[in-house]
Design a protein around this motif. Structure first.
Motif, mmCIF file in Angstrom:
data_model
loop_
_atom_site.group_PDB
_atom_site.id
_atom_site.type_symbol
_atom_site.label_atom_id
_atom_site.label_comp_id
_atom_site.label_asym_id
_atom_site.label_seq_id
_atom_site.Cartn_x
_atom_site.Cartn_y
_atom_site.Cartn_z
ATOM 1 N N HIS A 310 0.685 -1.571 -0.318
ATOM 2 C CA HIS A 310 0.566 0.305 0.113
ATOM 3 C C HIS A 310 0.867 1.382 -0.145
ATOM 4 C CE1 HIS A 310 1.718 -0.748 4.102
ATOM 5 N NE2 HIS A 310 0.829 0.026 4.129
ATOM 6 N N MET A 311 2.550 1.555 0.317
ATOM 7 C CA MET A 311 2.988 2.334 0.394
ATOM 8 C C MET A 311 3.073 3.041 -0.873
ATOM 9 S SD MET A 311 5.713 0.726 3.046
ATOM 10 C CE MET A 311 6.823 2.962 3.643
ATOM 11 N N TYR A 362 9.742 7.203 0.644
ATOM 12 C CA TYR A 362 8.747 6.351 0.902
ATOM 13 C C TYR A 362 8.148 6.812 1.703
ATOM 14 C CZ TYR A 362 12.934 3.282 -0.119
ATOM 15 O OH TYR A 362 13.972 2.685 -0.684
ATOM 16 N N ASP A 364 3.591 6.861 3.329
ATOM 17 C CA ASP A 364 2.548 5.547 3.977
ATOM 18 C C ASP A 364 1.502 5.933 2.911
ATOM 19 O OD1 ASP A 364 1.106 8.105 4.879
ATOM 20 O OD2 ASP A 364 0.773 6.503 6.708
ATOM 21 N N GLN A 366 -1.363 7.121 3.405
ATOM 22 C CA GLN A 366 -1.891 8.565 3.146
ATOM 23 C C GLN A 366 -0.798 9.923 2.763
ATOM 24 O OE1 GLN A 366 -2.030 6.174 5.409
ATOM 25 N NE2 GLN A 366 -4.629 5.767 5.055
ATOM 26 N N ARG A 368 2.422 10.288 4.302
ATOM 27 C CA ARG A 368 3.535 10.735 4.671
ATOM 28 C C ARG A 368 4.554 9.687 4.882
ATOM 29 N NH1 ARG A 368 -1.530 9.829 8.801
ATOM 30 N NH2 ARG A 368 -1.403 8.702 8.230
ATOM 31 N N THR A 370 7.846 7.754 6.292
ATOM 32 C CA THR A 370 7.558 6.913 6.529
ATOM 33 C C THR A 370 9.474 6.767 7.507
ATOM 34 O OG1 THR A 370 8.289 5.441 5.774
ATOM 35 C CG2 THR A 370 5.328 5.300 6.220
#
Lengths: 404, 404
Positions: A310-311, A362, A364, A366, A368, A370
C-alpha cells in the motif's frame, strides 16, 4: 508538440524539473554523497545529508556515474559533474568485481566485498555509466568497458545456467519482466553514447527490438488489461501470489521505454501498445482514495502477500511523470495531461523535503513520509534526476534528439 | 502468583485467550486451512478464509502440526486436533524434503518442490511438530523424526560451511540472534515432549543452556540497554544498517524463552537478565505516539533501511503479551502489569477481525489494517494460538507444569 497544457504549465514545470535538478538534486549528492576520500558515491544519507551507512551500493556507482556524465553531456560541461562520474566509474572498475569478475551488489566504503547477488543488474548499470563517460570524454577504455559489461549482462540473461532460479523450474518455470526492461533501456542508453554498434553479433537496436518484442509477446495482456511482472515461459499467467503480482510503477516505466523506442523507429503499433500499457497500469495503480501510485496490486484484486504493497515510493511517481508527459507530448491527448497533472501535483506536495532538499523516498498510503532517509542501497541519484532531466527535455521538445 | 492485576482482569483475559482460542482461532484454521485433499495446512487465506494461494509453507506444516498436537496434549484430547496435527506431520514427512533431504521452504499444494532457502528453520519447526505428535500418540516414528530433524538443525548451525553467509565473512563476519533463539525454544519444546534426552552428545537442557549463554554473552548489551539481532563473532556492534537494526518484538520473544528456562532451572541471574531484555526492548520498541510495537528501530535512533519498519505486525504483540504477563506473574511487579495492559488493550482493539474471525496480520503505524490477508507464507496458526494458550496457562498458574 505544443499543447494548451504544456503552454499553461511550462514555467511552473520547468521550475520543478530544471531548476530543482540544477539547484537541489544534483548538488545534494555531490555535496553529501560523493566520497572524496575513496572515490565513488555514498547513498545511505539521512535527512540532512549525513552519512548513515558507509557501505556502497554497486548499482549506484553505475547509476550515479550515468547521471553525472549525462548531465555533463546533455545539460552543460561542468567539470564537477564529469569528476563525479569519473570517480564512480573508477571505483566500479577498481573495487566492485567479485572473484569471478562478476560485479558485487554491495562493498565497503573502501571497496572490500560485502554482498554478491544472483542477478546481473550491477553490470547493466555499470554499462550505462561507462558508455556515458566515454561519450563525455572520448576515452576508449570506457567504451570497451561499456560493451564488455553489456555483453556479460546479455550472456547471463540468455545463456541458461548462469542465474539460479529462486523457484524450482521443473515445478514452476517462469520469466520476469525486469531483465527485458533492463536489456531495452541499456541498449538504448548505450546506443545514445556509442552509436548503433554490435554486441555479441547483434546491433544495439536489434537488442532493443528483441526486448520490445518479448515484452509485448509475454507480459502485455490486452484481455486482462494488465502488464505482468512474471509469467510462464509461454506467457501464461501463473495463478499464485508472485504470478498475479502487478507493479504499476514498474510497468509504467516499461511503457515509456517502449514509447521512446517507438518514436525513434517510427513504429506506430509499438507506440499504441506502450500507451495502452500506461493506461491499464495507471488504472490499476492509481489510488482513488488517497492519490498516488500503490506499489503492488493483484491481477484479480486479491490481497497481495507483500505487507507494504500500500506504500507510495518515490520512483514509481518519477516514472509515471515521464510516461504521462511523454504520452501527452506524443499524442496531444488531454487525458494524459490530466494524468500528468495528477501525479505531478500529488508528488510535488509530498515527496520534496522543503527544509533540507531532495525527496523523501517512502510515504505511507496517506502520503506521509515513513522515514527521513534521503538514500539507501536502493535510493540515490537516479530516478529523480533522470525524471527531472527527461521531463525538462520533453518540455523543451528535445528529448528525442538528446536520447537518440 | 496471584496479584491484584491478575485477579481484576482474570475473567476478561480468559475470554480473550481461552475462549478466543477455542471458539475462533483454532476452528478457523481447521475449517479453512486444513487441506482435506492433499493433507497439511494451507495458510494463504483471505479475510473470510478463502484460499488466496494454494502454495504451502513448509514452516507452517511444522508450526501448525505443533499447535494442534499441543492443544491435544495441553487442553483436551479432541480427535480433530490430533487429525490435523497428523495431517501436517505426514505431509512434512512425505512431501517437504528437497533432493539432499534438507527441507524446502515452500511446496505446491500437492507437495512438489518450489523454493529452498539456506536456513534450517523448516527443520526446527518440523522437529517440534514431530515431538508433539509423538507425545500425543506415543508412536516411536515421530520421536525418531523429531530427534533427527533437531540434529540436522544443530549440524547446519554449528558445523561451518553448511549455510553460505549473505555477507562476505572475510570482510565482515557476523552472527545472528535467530538461530540461538530457535535452538533454545526447540530444545525446550522437545524436552517437554520427549524428556531430557541426548542429541549429538548433549542433553536438551545442555543445548538450551548453551543457547541462553550465547544469547547473554553475544547479544545482550547492558551498556547500550539493547538486545542486538546481529553482531560480530566477538559480540561487538557492527556499525552499519544491519548491525544497528533492532527488532523489539523478536528480542522480547527471546526474553520469555530465557525466563521460561530460568524458572525451570531456578537460575535467578538468568531471570534477571531476561527481565532486563524485556525492559530495554519495550523502551525501544513501544511507539509513544501511536501505541503498539514498532517492527524495527535503530540502535542509535538513526533511520533504518527497511521502509516498513514503522508497521505494527501481529506477532510481536503476541510475544509481548506472553513476555509481560509471564514477567508480571514471575515478579508480581505492577510495572509489568501496566505493560501487559498496554499491549493487550492496544492489540485487542485493532488486530481481531470482529466480522470474520482471527486476526489481521499487518497494521500501519496508526493501527489500521493494510491488508485483509488472514495468512500467507509467514502468518498461520502459530504465534496467536501459542500466545492464547500460554497466557491462559499463566493465568491459571500451570504454564511451568505444562511446558516443563
Amino acid at each position: 508538440m505544443s499543447t494548451p497544457y504544456l503552454r499553461e504549465r511550462r514555467d511552473e514545470l520547468l521550475r520543478d524539473y530544471r531548476d530543482a535538478l540544477l539547484r537541489d538534486v544534483a548538488p545534494f549528492w555531490l555535496r553529501f554523497g560523493l566520497d572524496r576520500e575513496h572515490g565513488g558515491m555514498l547513498t545511505a544519507l539521512g535527512r540532512r545529508g549525513e552519512v548513515i551507512d558507509t557501505d556502497k551500493s554497486v548499482w549506484f556507482q553505475g547509476r550515479a556515474g550515468w547521471t553525472y556524465a549525462t548531465l555533463f553531456r546533455r545539460v552543460e560541461r561542468r567539470p564537477e559533474w564529469l569528476d563525479a562520474a569519473l570517480s564512480c566509474v573508477r571505483f566500479l572498475r577498481d573495487h566492485c568485481a567479485g572473484p569471478s569478475g562478476k560485479l558485487l551488489f554491495t562493498v565497503t566504503r573502501d571497496g572490500k566485498p560485502l554482498r554478491m547477488r544472483r542477478y546481473v543488474f550491477s553490470e547493466s548499470f555499470a554499462a550505462i555509466a561507462y558508455a556515458a563517460v566515454h561519450a563525455a570524454t572520448g576515452e576508449a577504455e570506457w567504451r570497451e568497458r561499456a560493451l564488455g559489461a553489456f555483453a556479460t549482462f546479455l550472456r547471463y540473461q540468455h545463456e541458461p545456467g548462469h542465474i539460479a532460479p529462486k523457484v524450482e523450474p521443473t515445478t514452476r518455470p517462469s520469466v520476469g519482466l525486469s531483465p527485458w526492461m533492463i536489456q531495452l533501456v541499456t541498449a538504448q542508453d548505450l546506443r545514445e553514447c556509442l552509436g548503433d554498434v554490435e554486441v555479441l553479433g547483434r546491433t544495439l537496436t536489434q537488442w532493443a527490438k528483441a526486448a520490445c518484442d518479448a515484452i509485448v509477446r509475454l507480459f502485455v495482456k490486452p484481455d486482462l488489461r494488465a502488464v505482468m511482472e512474471q509469467v510462464a515461459p509461454d506467457g501464461s499467467v501463473i495463478d499464485h501470489f508472485d504470478g498475479r503480482l502487478l507493479n504499476p510503477g514498474h510497468a509504467i516505466e516499461a511503457a515509456w521505454f517502449l514509447l521512446r523506442e517507438a518514436r525513434r523507429s517510427g513504429d506506430a503499433a509499438l507506440a499504441t501498445t506502450s500507451l495502452q500499457m500506461l493506461d491499464w497500469m495507471w488504472e490499476r495503480g492509481w489510488d482513488r482514495e488517497h492519490g498516488g501510485l500503490l506499489y503492488f496490486t493483484d491481477l484479480h484484486g486479491k490481497p497481495v502477500q507483500e505487507y507494504w504493497a500500500h506504500m507510495k515510493f518515490w520512483w514509481p511517481h518519477n516514472e509515471a511523470m515521464i510516461a504521462t508527459l511523454l504520452a501527452h507530448a506524443h499524442t496531444g491527448d488531454p487525458r494524459y495531461a490530466e494524468m500528468h497533472r495528477a501525479v505531478h501535483d500529488w508528488s510535488r506536495a509530498r515527496f520534496p523535503d522543503r527544509e533540507h532538499g531532495e525527496w523523501f523516498g517512502y510515504l505511507d498510503r496517506q502520503g506521509r513520509p515513513t522515514t527521513e532517509l534521503k538514500g539507501n542501497m536502493w535510493k540515490g541519484p537516479f530516478h529523480l534526476p533522470r525524471q527531472q532531466l527527461v521531463c525538462w527535455e520533453i518540455l523543451e521538445g528535445r528529448f528525442d534528439a538528446t536520447s537518440a
